[in-house]
Design a protein around this motif. Sequence first.
Motif, PDB file in Angstrom:
ATOM      1  N   SER A  23      -1.968  36.252  60.837  1.00 14.46           N
ATOM      2  CA  SER A  23      -1.761  34.810  60.857  1.00 14.46           C
ATOM      3  C   SER A  23      -1.693  34.229  59.448  1.00 14.46           C
ATOM      4  CB  SER A  23      -2.898  34.131  61.634  1.00 14.46           C
ATOM      5  OG  SER A  23      -2.806  32.723  61.534  1.00 14.46           O
ATOM      6  N   PRO A  24      -0.788  33.261  59.213  1.00 17.46           N
ATOM      7  CA  PRO A  24      -0.741  32.591  57.907  1.00 17.46           C
ATOM      8  C   PRO A  24      -1.982  31.756  57.637  1.00 17.46           C
ATOM      9  CG  PRO A  24       0.757  31.534  59.468  1.00 17.46           C
ATOM     10  CD  PRO A  24       0.291  32.792  60.112  1.00 17.46           C
ATOM     11  N   PHE A  25      -2.790  31.486  58.649  1.00 19.06           N
ATOM     12  CA  PHE A  25      -4.026  30.722  58.451  1.00 19.06           C
ATOM     13  C   PHE A  25      -5.107  31.537  57.734  1.00 19.06           C
ATOM     14  CE2 PHE A  25      -2.196  28.159  61.852  1.00 19.06           C
ATOM     15  CZ  PHE A  25      -2.544  26.871  61.475  1.00 19.06           C
ATOM     16  N   LYS A  26      -4.971  32.847  57.725  1.00 17.57           N
ATOM     17  CA  LYS A  26      -6.054  33.697  57.228  1.00 17.57           C
ATOM     18  C   LYS A  26      -6.301  33.554  55.726  1.00 17.57           C
ATOM     19  CE  LYS A  26      -6.172  37.132  60.904  1.00 17.57           C
ATOM     20  NZ  LYS A  26      -6.134  38.559  61.283  1.00 17.57           N
ATOM     21  N   GLY A  27      -5.355  32.979  54.997  1.00 16.09           N
ATOM     22  CA  GLY A  27      -5.570  32.796  53.572  1.00 16.09           C
ATOM     23  C   GLY A  27      -5.808  31.350  53.167  1.00 16.09           C
ATOM     24  N   LEU A  28      -6.007  30.462  54.139  1.00 16.37           N
ATOM     25  CA  LEU A  28      -6.120  29.045  53.825  1.00 16.37           C
ATOM     26  C   LEU A  28      -7.554  28.612  53.534  1.00 16.37           C
ATOM     27  CD1 LEU A  28      -3.680  27.373  56.402  1.00 16.37           C
ATOM     28  CD2 LEU A  28      -3.181  28.421  54.188  1.00 16.37           C
ATOM     29  N   LYS A  29      -7.668  27.495  52.825  1.00 19.04           N
ATOM     30  CA  LYS A  29      -8.970  26.889  52.523  1.00 19.04           C
ATOM     31  C   LYS A  29      -9.211  25.715  53.469  1.00 19.04           C
ATOM     32  CE  LYS A  29      -7.597  25.858  48.439  1.00 19.04           C
ATOM     33  NZ  LYS A  29      -7.586  25.269  47.067  1.00 19.04           N
ATOM     34  N   ASP A  30     -10.422  25.172  53.410  1.00 18.68           N
ATOM     35  CA  ASP A  30     -10.823  23.974  54.167  1.00 18.68           C
ATOM     36  C   ASP A  30     -10.813  24.183  55.671  1.00 18.68           C
ATOM     37  OD1 ASP A  30     -11.058  22.446  51.766  1.00 18.68           O
ATOM     38  OD2 ASP A  30      -8.884  22.160  51.767  1.00 18.68           O
ATOM     39  N   GLN A  32      -1.538  24.353  54.710  1.00 18.64           N
ATOM     40  CA  GLN A  32      -2.671  24.044  53.833  1.00 18.64           C
ATOM     41  C   GLN A  32      -2.788  22.543  53.597  1.00 18.64           C
ATOM     42  OE1 GLN A  32      -5.223  26.298  52.079  1.00 18.64           O
ATOM     43  NE2 GLN A  32      -5.877  24.220  52.534  1.00 18.64           N
ATOM     44  N   ALA A  33      -1.662  21.885  53.363  1.00 23.77           N
ATOM     45  CA  ALA A  33      -1.686  20.431  53.142  1.00 23.77           C
ATOM     46  C   ALA A  33      -2.221  19.711  54.373  1.00 23.77           C
ATOM     47  CB  ALA A  33      -0.284  19.932  52.800  1.00 23.77           C
ATOM     48  N   ALA A  34      -1.804  20.162  55.553  1.00 21.71           N
ATOM     49  CA  ALA A  34      -2.217  19.494  56.786  1.00 21.71           C
ATOM     50  C   ALA A  34      -3.699  19.689  57.069  1.00 21.71           C
ATOM     51  CB  ALA A  34      -1.376  20.008  57.955  1.00 21.71           C
ATOM     52  N   VAL A  35      -4.202  20.914  56.946  1.00 24.92           N
ATOM     53  CA  VAL A  35      -5.617  21.146  57.270  1.00 24.92           C
ATOM     54  C   VAL A  35      -6.532  20.509  56.234  1.00 24.92           C
ATOM     55  CG1 VAL A  35      -5.153  23.252  58.612  1.00 24.92           C
ATOM     56  CG2 VAL A  35      -5.645  23.438  56.146  1.00 24.92           C
ATOM     57  N   LEU A  93      -6.712  16.907  57.327  1.00 22.48           N
ATOM     58  CA  LEU A  93      -7.528  16.746  58.528  1.00 22.48           C
ATOM     59  C   LEU A  93      -9.009  16.948  58.244  1.00 22.48           C
ATOM     60  CD1 LEU A  93      -5.245  18.609  61.082  1.00 22.48           C
ATOM     61  CD2 LEU A  93      -5.720  16.159  61.032  1.00 22.48           C
ATOM     62  N   SER A  94      -9.313  17.819  57.288  1.00 30.91           N
ATOM     63  CA  SER A  94     -10.719  18.059  56.950  1.00 30.91           C
ATOM     64  C   SER A  94     -11.394  16.807  56.409  1.00 30.91           C
ATOM     65  CB  SER A  94     -10.835  19.202  55.938  1.00 30.91           C
ATOM     66  OG  SER A  94     -10.325  18.820  54.665  1.00 30.91           O
ATOM     67  N   LYS A  95     -10.584  15.868  55.883  1.00 33.39           N
ATOM     68  CA  LYS A  95     -11.145  14.618  55.369  1.00 33.39           C
ATOM     69  C   LYS A  95     -11.320  13.555  56.454  1.00 33.39           C
ATOM     70  CE  LYS A  95      -9.721  14.886  50.537  1.00 33.39           C
ATOM     71  NZ  LYS A  95      -9.154  14.118  49.406  1.00 33.39           N
ATOM     72  N   LEU A  96     -10.761  13.826  57.634  1.00 36.31           N
ATOM     73  CA  LEU A  96     -10.813  12.843  58.711  1.00 36.31           C
ATOM     74  C   LEU A  96     -11.868  13.167  59.764  1.00 36.31           C
ATOM     75  CD1 LEU A  96      -6.998  12.219  59.323  1.00 36.31           C
ATOM     76  CD2 LEU A  96      -8.559  10.972  57.826  1.00 36.31           C
ATOM     77  N   THR A  97     -12.640  14.223  59.546  1.00 32.73           N
ATOM     78  CA  THR A  97     -13.659  14.618  60.505  1.00 32.73           C
ATOM     79  C   THR A  97     -15.033  14.699  59.846  1.00 32.73           C
ATOM     80  OG1 THR A  97     -14.391  16.388  62.004  1.00 32.73           O
ATOM     81  CG2 THR A  97     -13.104  17.048  60.092  1.00 32.73           C
ATOM     82  N   GLU A  98     -16.047  14.459  60.667  1.00 32.41           N
ATOM     83  CA  GLU A  98     -17.427  14.606  60.177  1.00 32.41           C
ATOM     84  C   GLU A  98     -17.830  16.074  60.119  1.00 32.41           C
ATOM     85  OE1 GLU A  98     -19.447  12.402  63.156  1.00 32.41           O
ATOM     86  OE2 GLU A  98     -19.181  10.471  62.147  1.00 32.41           O
ATOM     87  N   GLY A  99     -17.121  16.914  60.847  1.00 29.72           N
ATOM     88  CA  GLY A  99     -17.482  18.323  60.934  1.00 29.72           C
ATOM     89  C   GLY A  99     -16.499  19.215  60.212  1.00 29.72           C
ATOM     90  N   GLN A 100     -15.970  20.203  60.931  1.00 31.89           N
ATOM     91  CA  GLN A 100     -15.103  21.210  60.323  1.00 31.89           C
ATOM     92  C   GLN A 100     -13.781  21.304  61.071  1.00 31.89           C
ATOM     93  OE1 GLN A 100     -17.981  24.430  60.885  1.00 31.89           O
ATOM     94  NE2 GLN A 100     -18.244  24.567  58.670  1.00 31.89           N
TER      95      GLN A 100
END
Length: 450
Positions: free
Chosen positions: A200-207, A176-179, A182-189
Amino acid sequence: MSKDIKITKGLTINLKGEAEKTLASAPRSRTFAIRPSDFHLITPKMVVKEGGSVQAGDTIFYSKTNELIKFVSPVSGTLTKIERGAKRVITNLLIEADPQDTFKDFGVLSPTASSPEAIKARLLESGCWPFIMQRPYAVIADTEIVPSNVFISAFSTAPLANDPDFSLHGKEKELQAAVTALSKLTEGQVHVGVGKSGSSPFKGLKDITLHNVSGPHPAGNVGTQINKISPVNKNEVVWTIAPQDLVIIGELLITGKFNAERVIALSGSEVKTPKYYRTRIGSEASTFLYDSGLKNENVRVISGDVLTGTKISPKEHLGYYSNTVTVIPEGDDYELFGWNKPVFDKISTTRALTFSWLTPNKKYNLDTNTNGEHRAFVVTGNYEEVFPLDMYPLQMLKACMVQDLDQMEVLGMYEVAPEDFALTEFICVSKQPHQQIIRNGLDLMYKEIG
């Protein structure tokens, strides 16, 4: 909100020796190695001299063309040897590890409260930037370009590859901290592809924007997912990052430490007890190879999966980006009249004297024998059957071979990486080195177009 991606073209290669879902800690490696060749087109400029002491996270060298891109030590210890090859090119850096690691403290950084500039500076300073790859060219990301999107594949379909759902278990906080960063370093998603039926552990993450992916290999390749989500156009840059590298980035932001831990899947038909090991980047392969045991001596040890990995000896070290080690028979023997008799123990996409299509779920014990010699391209139409990208693979390969830059651009070279052609190389009746051809083509474009 999640979106479904279903891949229909491809080939699932079922091999014997899948790693059991058990995790053990590998014995601590006595030495660790960093090979500059793992960082494509990077020329190292040394910071530490032979005999110098380092902490985990200390800069060992930086890129000669961009001193902001730093490469750090995965452990604390002493840089005992700088090995050089032809023209004094650095080929290997050997670090003799301390019994216990001491870490350089970079300080805690909250990804939600920090600016994009602060996050970027921390990734560069800490040596985490080399985990970020860009397309076009499949190289370490340019520090001056803001990506249009970030892509992460947390779904593996390569033969005997590391299962991200297992190796990332319990790492939700770091991910979660990493994504978020990264979401702040891109113009998109930040696009994340996960297995449709997995946990997958990603299924509950935000951003993130989640995509449920299904289908045969190469459905798990990040290039396949990019092609189906948002293809890369000219003058556009996207980033790709491996899931386990996200954990290192996340832990850096949370704790301030560069913890180069890896969960390695040791697999293959020649391993007695294939399973997962917790180790570190650059560790000796022998630490876990001999712990699990090998069935024979005449084997091929691969740092990576069987389609895209690199051959190493059991005494050598893990590649910087490897999260799988595969051991299969060497395949240096030859069959008499092997081309002229029914074949039941090999995989083939054709039905000419082969019968693998009758048993799609059968697991095979394949070796490294190419079953044929290198020859000119034969136009068969087979590549298109296993190549899910909306491109012409044969024409792209030929354009690279004749160095036709205009044709390479038209055919979509900005979007691909060598791994996208691993499956076409596997089924190639002409035994052409597809991945090397694409790599050479990308290097030519990088040099001529930039």
